[in-house]
Write a protein that holds these residues in place. Structure first.
Motif, mmCIF file in Angstrom:
data_model
loop_
_atom_site.group_PDB
_atom_site.id
_atom_site.type_symbol
_atom_site.label_atom_id
_atom_site.label_comp_id
_atom_site.label_asym_id
_atom_site.label_seq_id
_atom_site.Cartn_x
_atom_site.Cartn_y
_atom_site.Cartn_z
ATOM 1 N N ASN A 194 -27.381 0.910 -49.070
ATOM 2 C CA ASN A 194 -26.294 0.949 -50.027
ATOM 3 C C ASN A 194 -25.310 2.041 -49.615
ATOM 4 O O ASN A 194 -25.706 3.110 -49.150
ATOM 5 N N SER A 196 -22.149 4.683 -50.401
ATOM 6 C CA SER A 196 -21.466 5.488 -51.411
ATOM 7 C C SER A 196 -20.637 6.543 -50.696
ATOM 8 O O SER A 196 -20.718 6.701 -49.475
ATOM 9 N N SER A 236 -13.278 7.025 -53.828
ATOM 10 C CA SER A 236 -14.444 6.213 -54.168
ATOM 11 C C SER A 236 -14.809 5.329 -52.986
ATOM 12 O O SER A 236 -13.961 5.012 -52.147
ATOM 13 N N GLU A 238 -17.986 2.137 -52.047
ATOM 14 C CA GLU A 238 -19.215 1.422 -52.364
ATOM 15 C C GLU A 238 -19.363 0.245 -51.408
ATOM 16 O O GLU A 238 -18.429 -0.126 -50.697
ATOM 17 N N GLY A 239 -20.578 -0.341 -51.402
ATOM 18 C CA GLY A 239 -20.826 -1.493 -50.542
ATOM 19 C C GLY A 239 -22.240 -1.491 -50.021
ATOM 20 O O GLY A 239 -23.147 -0.832 -50.569
ATOM 21 N N GLU A 240 -22.452 -2.229 -48.925
ATOM 22 C CA GLU A 240 -23.772 -2.296 -48.297
ATOM 23 C C GLU A 240 -23.621 -2.580 -46.812
ATOM 24 O O GLU A 240 -22.624 -3.152 -46.368
ATOM 25 N N ASP A 256 -15.862 -1.171 -49.866
ATOM 26 C CA ASP A 256 -14.736 -1.169 -50.807
ATOM 27 C C ASP A 256 -14.481 0.277 -51.210
ATOM 28 O O ASP A 256 -15.346 0.922 -51.804
ATOM 29 N N GLY A 257 -13.295 0.781 -50.858
ATOM 30 C CA GLY A 257 -13.017 2.182 -51.149
ATOM 31 C C GLY A 257 -11.559 2.441 -51.459
ATOM 32 O O GLY A 257 -10.687 1.595 -51.210
#
Length: 342
Positions: A194, A196, A236, A238-240, A256-257
């Motif tokens: 994950n 962050s 920010s 997020e994603g994988e 996605d940031g």
């Protein structure tokens, strides 16, 4: 004669026993070192150490296409990278979407490949290398053979497949990966992480750097671009990310940031949202790449420039011709070379 021959053999044997000579001969006649990419591909990068070892994570996220091909063999890579710029209130957003695709054949770093870059503004390019021959074109133009490639194909290959590396660079290397078990992708076991936003990287001892070059009379677009890179602040992320358990190659990624420019740092605040979707498929499948059927030959200079000179009646001159050379007059025959026919 017998004594002289024996003395020569003794001296030759003594010379060969010199360790310096032996070391020199070993260097001279040793096999050529493999390319750096081949050596890098043999390096073990345990995917289970990605979260705890920043050096391993940086190597995996920034892995070059040539090394990926050495590790995986033939494959197909595709990514979609979207940019959206907006002002402080989110008004008048500007959007751009890039689609990058890359098909690698067998042969590792020296193998065939075909890469395409397109964007939502109807721009793009295409580069192909088949059996050592390179062909390139823009989105709607004809192919042209590139006999004097000078590394253009390799640079394009690196740029087309570097979407994750570019994303990480814009976010100042702050992609943080947290283990989330294992999954299956294209029939292969992959480690899932994950994503962050990590803490800012701690810099070492600051070095005194020369002042950045500032162009005179820079336009507003250039100033905004420079302010963004100088004062950008990731907000920010997020994603994988899926990492192949066998080869440590990123098989799939979703990011996605958002990056902002503080109001107090620049006269005009702004925010950039970036999204990335990438996947690697058809692993081990030979694409059987073939050169294009129709292409233009390599050229010393763009023919369009020469056509424009002819259109406006500007004479073409040969090296060494003076401005008063009669043969340089439009419509007059070119003077024959002195050595022609020899």
């Amino acid at each position: 004669m017998t004594k002289s021959a024996a003395l020569a053999l003794v001296l030759a044997a003594a010379g060969c026993s010199d360790p310096v000579d032996k070391a020199a001969k070993a260097r001279i006649f040793s096999p050529e070192d493999p390319p750096k990419v081949v050596a890098s591909a043999k390096e073990k990068l345990p995917p289970e150490d990605v979260a705890d070892n920043p050096q391993v994570s940086r190597r995996i996220l920034g892995m070059d296409a040539a090394e990926v091909t050495e590790r995986l063999g033939p494959h197909f890579f595709q990514s979609t990278l979207s940019y959206e710029w907006a002002g402080p209130s989110g008004n008048n957003p500007v959007k751009l979407t890039e689609t990058r695709s890359f098909r690698a054949g067998p042969g590792g770093v020296n193998g065939d490949f075909h890469g395409i870059l397109e964007n939502s503004r109807d721009q793009g390019l295409e580069v192909m290398r088949v059996k050592g021959q390179v062909f390139a074109r823009n989105r709607y133009g004809p192919y042209r053979q590139r006999l004097r490639d000078r590394g253009m194909a390799e640079r394009t290959r690196t740029e087309l497949t570097g979407a994750i590396r570019d994303f990480d660079s814009l976010f100042q290397g702050r992609i943080k990966l947290t283990p989330a078990g294992t999954v299956t992708h294209e029939g292969r076991t992959a480690w899932k992480y994950n994503v962050s936003l990590g803490a800012p990287q701690e810099g070492g001892t600051p070095r005194k750097m020369p002042a950045a070059f500032s162009p005179k009379n820079a336009d507003e677009t250039t100033k905004r671009r420079a302010n963004f890179f100088a004062h950008r602040l990731p907000r920010s992320l997020e994603g994988e990310v899926l990492v192949d358990a066998a080869t440590s190659v990123v098989l799939k990624a979703r990011l996605d940031g958002r990056i902002g420019v503080p109001q107090e740092k620049t006269p005009e605040a702004a925010e950039l949202r970036m999204t990335l979707e990438s996947s690697l498929t058809e692993i081990g499948k030979d694409p059987q790449l073939q050169p294009p059927q129709d292409f233009l030959p390599d050229a010393d200079k763009p023919q369009g420039i020469a056509d424009a000179l002819d259109h406006f009646g500007i004479p073409r001159t040969k090296p060494g011709d003076s401005p008063a050379t009669p043969g340089a007059t439009p419509g007059a025959p070119d003077p024959e070379d002195e050595g022609e026919g020899n």
